[in-house]
Motif scaffolding. Structure first.
Motif, PDB file in Angstrom:
ATOM      1  N   ARG A  91       0.891  -1.205   0.103  1.00  0.00           N
ATOM      2  CA  ARG A  91       0.176  -0.159  -0.157  1.00  0.00           C
ATOM      3  C   ARG A  91       1.022   1.149   0.125  1.00  0.00           C
ATOM      4  NH1 ARG A  91      -3.894   0.987   4.992  1.00  0.00           N
ATOM      5  NH2 ARG A  91      -4.489   3.175   4.607  1.00  0.00           N
ATOM      6  N   VAL A  92       0.500   2.251  -0.926  1.00  0.00           N
ATOM      7  CA  VAL A  92       1.231   3.432  -0.715  1.00  0.00           C
ATOM      8  C   VAL A  92      -0.004   4.625  -0.681  1.00  0.00           C
ATOM      9  CG1 VAL A  92       2.795   5.024  -2.168  1.00  0.00           C
ATOM     10  CG2 VAL A  92       2.896   2.805  -2.186  1.00  0.00           C
ATOM     11  N   GLU A  93       0.005   5.512   0.186  1.00  0.00           N
ATOM     12  CA  GLU A  93      -1.059   6.440   0.285  1.00  0.00           C
ATOM     13  C   GLU A  93      -0.478   7.833   0.798  1.00  0.00           C
ATOM     14  OE1 GLU A  93      -5.444   6.418   2.563  1.00  0.00           O
ATOM     15  OE2 GLU A  93      -4.123   4.726   2.690  1.00  0.00           O
ATOM     16  N   ARG A  94      -1.285   8.727   0.617  1.00  0.00           N
ATOM     17  CA  ARG A  94      -1.195  10.265   1.235  1.00  0.00           C
ATOM     18  C   ARG A  94      -2.247  10.371   2.045  1.00  0.00           C
ATOM     19  NH1 ARG A  94      -3.964  14.720   1.553  1.00  0.00           N
ATOM     20  NH2 ARG A  94      -2.810  16.779   1.746  1.00  0.00           N
ATOM     21  N   LEU A  95      -2.058  10.321   3.376  1.00  0.00           N
ATOM     22  CA  LEU A  95      -2.943  10.446   4.338  1.00  0.00           C
ATOM     23  C   LEU A  95      -3.605  11.834   4.675  1.00  0.00           C
ATOM     24  CD1 LEU A  95      -1.185   8.072   7.058  1.00  0.00           C
ATOM     25  CD2 LEU A  95      -2.994   7.409   5.595  1.00  0.00           C
ATOM     26  N   GLU A  96      -4.466  12.014   5.179  1.00  0.00           N
ATOM     27  CA  GLU A  96      -5.173  13.319   5.391  1.00  0.00           C
ATOM     28  C   GLU A  96      -4.071  13.864   6.285  1.00  0.00           C
ATOM     29  OE1 GLU A  96      -7.984  14.741   4.403  1.00  0.00           O
ATOM     30  OE2 GLU A  96      -7.929  13.296   3.037  1.00  0.00           O
ATOM     31  N   GLY A  97      -3.736  15.600   5.780  1.00  0.00           N
ATOM     32  CA  GLY A  97      -2.533  16.007   6.620  1.00  0.00           C
ATOM     33  C   GLY A  97      -1.405  15.923   5.820  1.00  0.00           C
ATOM     34  N   ASN A  98      -1.243  15.502   4.733  1.00  0.00           N
ATOM     35  CA  ASN A  98      -0.220  15.324   3.718  1.00  0.00           C
ATOM     36  C   ASN A  98       0.843  14.540   4.675  1.00  0.00           C
ATOM     37  OD1 ASN A  98       1.217  15.685   1.361  1.00  0.00           O
ATOM     38  ND2 ASN A  98       2.310  17.370   2.086  1.00  0.00           N
ATOM     39  N   HIS A 117       6.442  14.317  -1.810  1.00  0.00           N
ATOM     40  CA  HIS A 117       6.133  15.741  -1.273  1.00  0.00           C
ATOM     41  C   HIS A 117       5.121  15.753  -0.178  1.00  0.00           C
ATOM     42  CE1 HIS A 117       7.766  17.081  -4.969  1.00  0.00           C
ATOM     43  NE2 HIS A 117       6.970  16.348  -5.809  1.00  0.00           N
ATOM     44  N   THR A 118       5.136  14.605   0.737  1.00  0.00           N
ATOM     45  CA  THR A 118       4.566  14.913   2.031  1.00  0.00           C
ATOM     46  C   THR A 118       5.429  15.320   2.904  1.00  0.00           C
ATOM     47  OG1 THR A 118       5.433  12.432   2.283  1.00  0.00           O
ATOM     48  CG2 THR A 118       3.119  12.798   1.504  1.00  0.00           C
ATOM     49  N   ALA A 119       4.809  15.766   3.955  1.00  0.00           N
ATOM     50  CA  ALA A 119       5.607  16.645   5.086  1.00  0.00           C
ATOM     51  C   ALA A 119       6.183  15.473   6.303  1.00  0.00           C
ATOM     52  CB  ALA A 119       4.195  17.465   5.909  1.00  0.00           C
ATOM     53  N   ALA A 120       5.548  14.361   6.228  1.00  0.00           N
ATOM     54  CA  ALA A 120       5.996  13.415   7.081  1.00  0.00           C
ATOM     55  C   ALA A 120       5.873  12.050   6.424  1.00  0.00           C
ATOM     56  CB  ALA A 120       5.655  13.324   8.663  1.00  0.00           C
ATOM     57  N   LEU A 121       6.474  10.969   6.821  1.00  0.00           N
ATOM     58  CA  LEU A 121       6.407   9.822   6.418  1.00  0.00           C
ATOM     59  C   LEU A 121       6.335   8.608   7.376  1.00  0.00           C
ATOM     60  CD1 LEU A 121       6.100   7.779   3.430  1.00  0.00           C
ATOM     61  CD2 LEU A 121       8.905   7.870   3.985  1.00  0.00           C
ATOM     62  N   ILE A 122       5.390   7.537   7.232  1.00  0.00           N
ATOM     63  CA  ILE A 122       5.114   6.548   7.917  1.00  0.00           C
ATOM     64  C   ILE A 122       5.133   5.270   7.310  1.00  0.00           C
ATOM     65  CG2 ILE A 122       3.638   5.126   9.463  1.00  0.00           C
ATOM     66  CD1 ILE A 122       1.978   7.377  10.006  1.00  0.00           C
ATOM     67  N   VAL A 123       6.285   4.364   7.594  1.00  0.00           N
ATOM     68  CA  VAL A 123       6.569   3.107   6.900  1.00  0.00           C
ATOM     69  C   VAL A 123       6.255   2.026   7.855  1.00  0.00           C
ATOM     70  CG1 VAL A 123       8.482   1.572   5.856  1.00  0.00           C
ATOM     71  CG2 VAL A 123       8.535   4.282   5.585  1.00  0.00           C
ATOM     72  N   ASP A 124       5.284   1.401   7.469  1.00  0.00           N
ATOM     73  CA  ASP A 124       4.671   0.041   8.191  1.00  0.00           C
ATOM     74  C   ASP A 124       5.265  -0.989   7.869  1.00  0.00           C
ATOM     75  OD1 ASP A 124       3.093  -1.573   9.675  1.00  0.00           O
ATOM     76  OD2 ASP A 124       1.226  -0.711   8.936  1.00  0.00           O
ATOM     77  N   LEU A 125       6.343  -1.714   8.894  1.00  0.00           N
ATOM     78  CA  LEU A 125       6.893  -2.879   8.794  1.00  0.00           C
ATOM     79  C   LEU A 125       6.511  -3.790   9.549  1.00  0.00           C
ATOM     80  CD1 LEU A 125      10.267  -1.135   8.558  1.00  0.00           C
ATOM     81  CD2 LEU A 125       9.361  -2.059   6.492  1.00  0.00           C
ATOM     82  N   GLU A 171      -6.790  20.594   7.232  1.00  0.00           N
ATOM     83  CA  GLU A 171      -7.008  18.965   6.978  1.00  0.00           C
ATOM     84  C   GLU A 171      -6.217  18.379   8.242  1.00  0.00           C
ATOM     85  OE1 GLU A 171      -4.804  16.316   3.527  1.00  0.00           O
ATOM     86  OE2 GLU A 171      -5.998  17.950   2.984  1.00  0.00           O
ATOM     87  N   ALA A 172      -5.105  18.860   8.521  1.00  0.00           N
ATOM     88  CA  ALA A 172      -4.279  18.128   9.737  1.00  0.00           C
ATOM     89  C   ALA A 172      -5.044  18.139  10.906  1.00  0.00           C
ATOM     90  CB  ALA A 172      -3.182  18.803   9.808  1.00  0.00           C
ATOM     91  N   ARG A 173      -5.804  19.213  11.315  1.00  0.00           N
ATOM     92  CA  ARG A 173      -6.575  19.352  12.626  1.00  0.00           C
ATOM     93  C   ARG A 173      -7.890  18.389  12.318  1.00  0.00           C
ATOM     94  NH1 ARG A 173      -5.972  24.851  11.519  1.00  0.00           N
ATOM     95  NH2 ARG A 173      -4.294  25.978  12.638  1.00  0.00           N
ATOM     96  N   ALA A 174      -8.607  18.450  11.261  1.00  0.00           N
ATOM     97  CA  ALA A 174      -9.457  17.152  11.215  1.00  0.00           C
ATOM     98  C   ALA A 174      -9.048  15.776  11.259  1.00  0.00           C
ATOM     99  CB  ALA A 174     -10.066  17.444   9.707  1.00  0.00           C
ATOM    100  N   ALA A 175      -7.995  15.474  10.957  1.00  0.00           N
ATOM    101  CA  ALA A 175      -7.299  14.220  10.823  1.00  0.00           C
ATOM    102  C   ALA A 175      -6.903  13.837  12.430  1.00  0.00           C
ATOM    103  CB  ALA A 175      -6.048  14.014  10.312  1.00  0.00           C
ATOM    104  N   VAL A 176      -6.432  14.872  13.136  1.00  0.00           N
ATOM    105  CA  VAL A 176      -6.115  14.862  14.595  1.00  0.00           C
ATOM    106  C   VAL A 176      -7.406  14.362  15.266  1.00  0.00           C
ATOM    107  CG1 VAL A 176      -5.239  15.943  16.649  1.00  0.00           C
ATOM    108  CG2 VAL A 176      -3.933  16.004  14.674  1.00  0.00           C
ATOM    109  N   ALA A 177      -8.503  15.114  15.137  1.00  0.00           N
ATOM    110  CA  ALA A 177      -9.735  14.952  15.634  1.00  0.00           C
ATOM    111  C   ALA A 177     -10.385  13.600  15.671  1.00  0.00           C
ATOM    112  CB  ALA A 177     -10.807  16.152  15.192  1.00  0.00           C
ATOM    113  N   GLY A 178     -10.178  12.994  14.370  1.00  0.00           N
ATOM    114  CA  GLY A 178     -10.528  11.690  14.172  1.00  0.00           C
ATOM    115  C   GLY A 178      -9.590  10.308  14.865  1.00  0.00           C
ATOM    116  N   LEU A 179      -8.427  10.713  15.442  1.00  0.00           N
ATOM    117  CA  LEU A 179      -7.687   9.830  15.915  1.00  0.00           C
ATOM    118  C   LEU A 179      -8.208   9.413  17.288  1.00  0.00           C
ATOM    119  CD1 LEU A 179      -4.246  10.950  14.766  1.00  0.00           C
ATOM    120  CD2 LEU A 179      -5.432   8.910  14.327  1.00  0.00           C
ATOM    121  N   PRO A 180      -7.986   8.082  17.810  1.00  0.00           N
ATOM    122  CA  PRO A 180      -8.369   7.712  18.930  1.00  0.00           C
ATOM    123  C   PRO A 180      -7.678   8.547  20.026  1.00  0.00           C
ATOM    124  CG  PRO A 180      -7.497   6.080  17.807  1.00  0.00           C
ATOM    125  CD  PRO A 180      -7.440   7.003  16.986  1.00  0.00           C
TER     126      PRO A 180
END
Length: 315
Positions: A99-106, A134-142, A304-313
């Motif tokens: 999977r490769v994805e741009r998540l909300e909040g770039n 061009h994302t602002a941060a990266l998560i690599v799920d291993l 967009e980033a604030r809305a993404a934070v609000a949706g997290l546990p």
């Protein structure tokens, strides 16, 4: 059939295992057990489990295994056939990139379940990195990554360094007695991923080349590891068919990190932030979004980033 498989396995073990004294000790014990009838009447799965139990009991090496071969490689007996089957398997599995994805909040997200040999999967790795470049941060799920090729690790990790001046790993080869150094690469397809946070998600499934990617970046201070301690297999391994339906995996080399002077064999890679593996994504995503909120200048992106934070546990 069972005796032939056992003798061939022990011959390969003694000829190729990176620790010859341990190989000899294990071979002596297995032969004694065989002569006492311990392996009589076992099917292939049970025989593999019994032999592996002895091998790992003496050698404590999680790469060292005897097991049935996968259905897709049972006709592959020569080196050329094995390489062809491996390359076909990589193509079928999208070179391990699930999977490769741009998540909300770039925030970029990569789900990487295998590290391909760079000669086969380099274009796929470059394509994945281009999509998150061009994302602002990266998560690599291993968290589901079970290994792969050392040169694929170097190819992938080179994207996180500016040039060819970072010494990432050394591998000592037991057969030749030589040590090969691995450095970041001078040229890569596409853009490098620099000056932005990188989060690696880990679990007790993360193994081998997946662990090397974690260990190399952690040792260089280039990524934050989040999740559970990894499985603990640091010895580069070769696969040898014992028959069309059985194989042995033999560690033929060992990794030596130039920063730590050691590796993760038997200990696993300990994350910087220990949380249950199932909670690692939410933690890393929140941290990535915090970075976006602290550094972003676009009103739309910040919303967009604030809305993404609000949706997290809740943290």
């Amino acid at each position: 059939m069972g005796d032939d498989v056992i003798e061939k396995a022990l011959g390969l073990l003694c000829d190729r295992y990176i620790f010859p004294a341990k190989a000899a000790e294990a071979a002596t014990l297995i032969r004694a057990k065989r002569d006492a009838g311990a392996y009589d009447g076992l099917d292939e799965t049970a025989l593999g489990e019994r032999l592996t139990e002895v091998l790992q009991g003496i050698c404590a090496d999680k790469h060292l295994r005897v097991r049935p071969r996968g259905e897709d490689v049972r006709e592959a007996l020569t080196e050329e056939q094995i390489v062809a089957a491996y390359e076909q398997q990589l193509r079928r599995n999208n070179h391990g990139i699930a999977r490769v994805e741009r998540l909300e909040g770039n925030v970029g997200y990569l789900d990487v379940r295998q590290i391909p040999d760079a000669s086969v999967g380099g274009r796929a790795i470059a394509a994945a990195m281009e999509l998150v470049s061009h994302t602002a941060a990266l998560i690599v799920d291993l968290r589901k990554n079970r290994g792969g090729a050392p040169n694929g690790v170097i190819f992938w990790t080179s994207y996180f360094f500016p040039d060819d001046q970072t010494h990432l790993n050394d591998i000592y080869d037991g057969e030749s007695g030589r040590t090969r150094q691995f450095w970041s690469l001078a040229h890569l397809p596409g853009e490098r991923y620099l000056d932005r946070p990188v989060y690696l998600l880990t679990s007790d499934v993360t193994f081998s080349a997946g662990e090397e990617l974690c260990y190399n970046l952690q040792a260089q201070g280039r990524a934050t590891l989040v999740g559970a301690t990894t499985r603990g297999g640091a010895h580069p391994t070769e696969y040898f068919p014992l028959s069309p339906t059985m194989e042995i995996t033999v560690p033929v080399a060992r990794s030596v990190n130039p920063v730590t002077g050691t590796n993760w064999e038997g200990t696993g890679v300990v994350p910087d932030v220990e949380v249950p593996a199932e909670d690692a994504f939410a933690y890393a995503y929140r941290k990535a979004l915090d970075h976006v909120l602290a550094t972003g200048t676009s009103t739309a992106l910040l919303d967009e980033a604030r809305a993404a934070v609000a949706g997290l546990p809740s943290a």
